[in-house]
Design a protein around this motif. Structure first.
Motif, PDB file in Angstrom:
ATOM      1  N   GLN A 282      50.295  36.054  32.691  1.00 17.31           N
ATOM      2  CA  GLN A 282      49.164  35.187  32.392  1.00 17.31           C
ATOM      3  C   GLN A 282      48.563  34.571  33.652  1.00 17.31           C
ATOM      4  O   GLN A 282      47.342  34.375  33.736  1.00 17.31           O
ATOM      5  N   ALA A 283      49.381  34.296  34.650  1.00 17.15           N
ATOM      6  CA  ALA A 283      48.883  33.683  35.884  1.00 17.15           C
ATOM      7  C   ALA A 283      47.924  34.610  36.630  1.00 17.15           C
ATOM      8  O   ALA A 283      47.114  34.148  37.445  1.00 17.15           O
ATOM      9  N   HIS A 284      48.015  35.919  36.354  1.00 14.11           N
ATOM     10  CA  HIS A 284      47.139  36.885  37.024  1.00 14.11           C
ATOM     11  C   HIS A 284      46.038  37.408  36.107  1.00 14.11           C
ATOM     12  O   HIS A 284      45.253  38.257  36.534  1.00 14.11           O
ATOM     13  N   CYS A 285      45.981  36.924  34.879  1.00 18.65           N
ATOM     14  CA  CYS A 285      45.056  37.494  33.891  1.00 18.65           C
ATOM     15  C   CYS A 285      43.796  36.632  33.755  1.00 18.65           C
ATOM     16  O   CYS A 285      43.886  35.422  33.540  1.00 18.65           O
ATOM     17  N   PRO A 286      42.615  37.236  33.875  1.00 21.67           N
ATOM     18  CA  PRO A 286      41.371  36.464  33.726  1.00 21.67           C
ATOM     19  C   PRO A 286      41.239  35.772  32.377  1.00 21.67           C
ATOM     20  O   PRO A 286      40.582  34.732  32.280  1.00 21.67           O
ATOM     21  N   GLU A 287      41.871  36.321  31.326  1.00 23.66           N
ATOM     22  CA  GLU A 287      41.791  35.694  30.007  1.00 23.66           C
ATOM     23  C   GLU A 287      42.469  34.325  29.986  1.00 23.66           C
ATOM     24  O   GLU A 287      42.204  33.512  29.099  1.00 23.66           O
ATOM     25  N   PHE A 288      43.342  34.086  30.957  1.00 22.17           N
ATOM     26  CA  PHE A 288      44.040  32.801  31.054  1.00 22.17           C
ATOM     27  C   PHE A 288      43.618  32.037  32.309  1.00 22.17           C
ATOM     28  O   PHE A 288      44.320  31.131  32.759  1.00 22.17           O
ATOM     29  N   GLY A 289      42.483  32.421  32.895  1.00 21.68           N
ATOM     30  CA  GLY A 289      41.989  31.749  34.079  1.00 21.68           C
ATOM     31  C   GLY A 289      42.637  32.211  35.365  1.00 21.68           C
ATOM     32  O   GLY A 289      42.434  31.591  36.415  1.00 21.68           O
ATOM     33  N   GLY A 290      43.414  33.297  35.303  1.00 18.49           N
ATOM     34  CA  GLY A 290      44.083  33.801  36.492  1.00 18.49           C
ATOM     35  C   GLY A 290      43.253  34.854  37.217  1.00 18.49           C
ATOM     36  O   GLY A 290      42.205  35.284  36.747  1.00 18.49           O
ATOM     37  N   THR A 291      43.766  35.261  38.359  1.00 17.95           N
ATOM     38  CA  THR A 291      43.098  36.270  39.188  1.00 17.95           C
ATOM     39  C   THR A 291      44.081  37.384  39.499  1.00 17.95           C
ATOM     40  O   THR A 291      45.158  37.133  40.031  1.00 17.95           O
ATOM     41  N   PRO A 292      43.746  38.633  39.172  1.00 17.26           N
ATOM     42  CA  PRO A 292      44.640  39.739  39.514  1.00 17.26           C
ATOM     43  C   PRO A 292      44.825  39.838  41.025  1.00 17.26           C
ATOM     44  O   PRO A 292      43.942  39.441  41.802  1.00 17.26           O
ATOM     45  N   PRO A 293      45.954  40.341  41.470  1.00 15.64           N
ATOM     46  CA  PRO A 293      46.147  40.541  42.913  1.00 15.64           C
ATOM     47  C   PRO A 293      45.151  41.562  43.438  1.00 15.64           C
ATOM     48  O   PRO A 293      44.567  42.331  42.663  1.00 15.64           O
ATOM     49  N   PRO A 294      44.915  41.595  44.745  1.00 17.81           N
ATOM     50  CA  PRO A 294      44.006  42.596  45.314  1.00 17.81           C
ATOM     51  C   PRO A 294      44.418  44.001  44.902  1.00 17.81           C
ATOM     52  O   PRO A 294      45.603  44.333  44.911  1.00 17.81           O
TER      53      PRO A 294
END
Length: 325
Positions: A282-294
């Motif tokens: 979830q910390a990397h998922c846009p649906e939860f306000g996260g940003t995927p790693p490069p």
């Protein structure tokens, strides 16, 4: 063609015992990111559930914390496999339950990170309950099958086949039974509950995947596919025909093409469902306000070849392996 199922529970979110499990937190560092070159039932399921989850697990290889449910499933699978080392007359429920502590010790040795599940259990009470739950699942198996009358041809069988398209399929089959007449049955153990009838087709996808691999390797269509649900005490069976497996192959080819395009373009989109609440990423998922790693792979225009896997020439046939040759 026959389908039978009992029980009304939804399928538990238990992972398939796979040839390419997700990276576990605390595990040794993995090699650099690379395009996918094969497909297993679990990873195919990931992409169908959520393309971004597939990327996190296969491309980025983000670590995931071990769970009690998944680890219990691994433990129960190990016990059921090892029980067949004993003579037929000694394959009893008490004998199987006695295997649980030793297999738990072996699991901790091979995967030290699972010990973290009970790091905050100084008195060992939660661990004791967890082991007792595993023993109950093992004991319930004896109400569904009689291991004293079974002599599996294979256990935990790794299979891999490359199709004419270049797609490489792989996985691990829990048990392969072969009748004196030569008929083949593929069996998979599930520590969750049996699905409702409307979900049965999704549950059978994994088994049809395995049946396709066996067919392409051995030119034999398995007579029966069997899912044994230890959580609810149910058995789901299906007798496949050639048309079933051809449909599965077409579905997998379309799925692989979608994976290829996503790999080349870097376009991995989340697909929100109720399962998102249990996702480790979830910390990397846009649906939860996260940003995927490069994105770790080069982005290029889509091409005709599957990502990381060259196309085979027409007429070369299927290649692969089925256990130890």
């Amino acid at each position: 063609m026959e389908t039978s199922t009992e029980g009304a529970g939804r399928p538990d979110s238990m992972p398939v015992v796979a040839a390419d499990p997700p990276v576990v937190a605390g595990a040794p560092p993995e090699v650099a990111a690379a395009p996918p070159v094969s497909l297993s039932p679990s990873r195919a399921g990931d992409f169908m559930q959520c393309p971004l989850l597939y990327r996190f697990r296969v491309i980025d290889r983000l670590p995931e914390k071990p769970s009690e449910a998944a680890t219990r499933g691994t433990l129960v699978h190990a016990v059921l496999e090892r029980l067949f080392d004993a003579p037929a007359a000694e394959r009893t429920a008490p004998r199987a339950k006695q295997l649980v502590p030793g297999q738990w010790d072996r699991l901790r040795e091979s995967r030290p990170e699972v010990a973290e599940l009970f790091a905050e259990d100084p008195e060992g009470e939660r661990l004791a309950r967890w082991l007792a739950e595993a023993e109950l699942l093992v004991e319930r198996w004896f109400t569904l099958e009689d291991p004293s009358r079974l002599e599996p041809a294979e256990r935990e069988l790794f299979v891999e086949a490359e199709l004419d398209s270049g797609l490489r399929l792989r996985g691990i089959i829990d048990r392969v039974d072969v009748a004196p007449t030569g008929e083949v049955r593929l069996v998979d153990y599930k520590t969750g509950k049996a699905p409702r009838p409307q979900y049965a087709e999704d549950a059978l996808f994994q088994m049809k995947f395995y049946a396709l691999v066996v067919w392409r390797l051995k030119q034999v269509i398995p007579r029966r596919l069997q899912l044994v649900y230890l959580g609810s005490g149910d058995v789901l069976t299906y007798d496949p025909v050639r048309a079933d497996l051809e449909r599965v192959e077409r579905k997998l080819l379309a799925l692989w093409e979608a994976i290829r395009l996503a790999t080349e373009t870097g376009d991995w989109r989340p697909r929100p469902t109720k399962l998102c609440g249990w996702c480790d990423h979830q910390a990397h998922c846009p649906e939860f306000g996260g940003t995927p790693p490069p994105y770790p792979l080069p982005v290029r225009a889509s091409g005709p070849a599957p990502a990381g896997a060259p196309r085979r020439q027409e007429g070369q046939g299927t290649q692969g392996t089925m256990g130890a040759d």
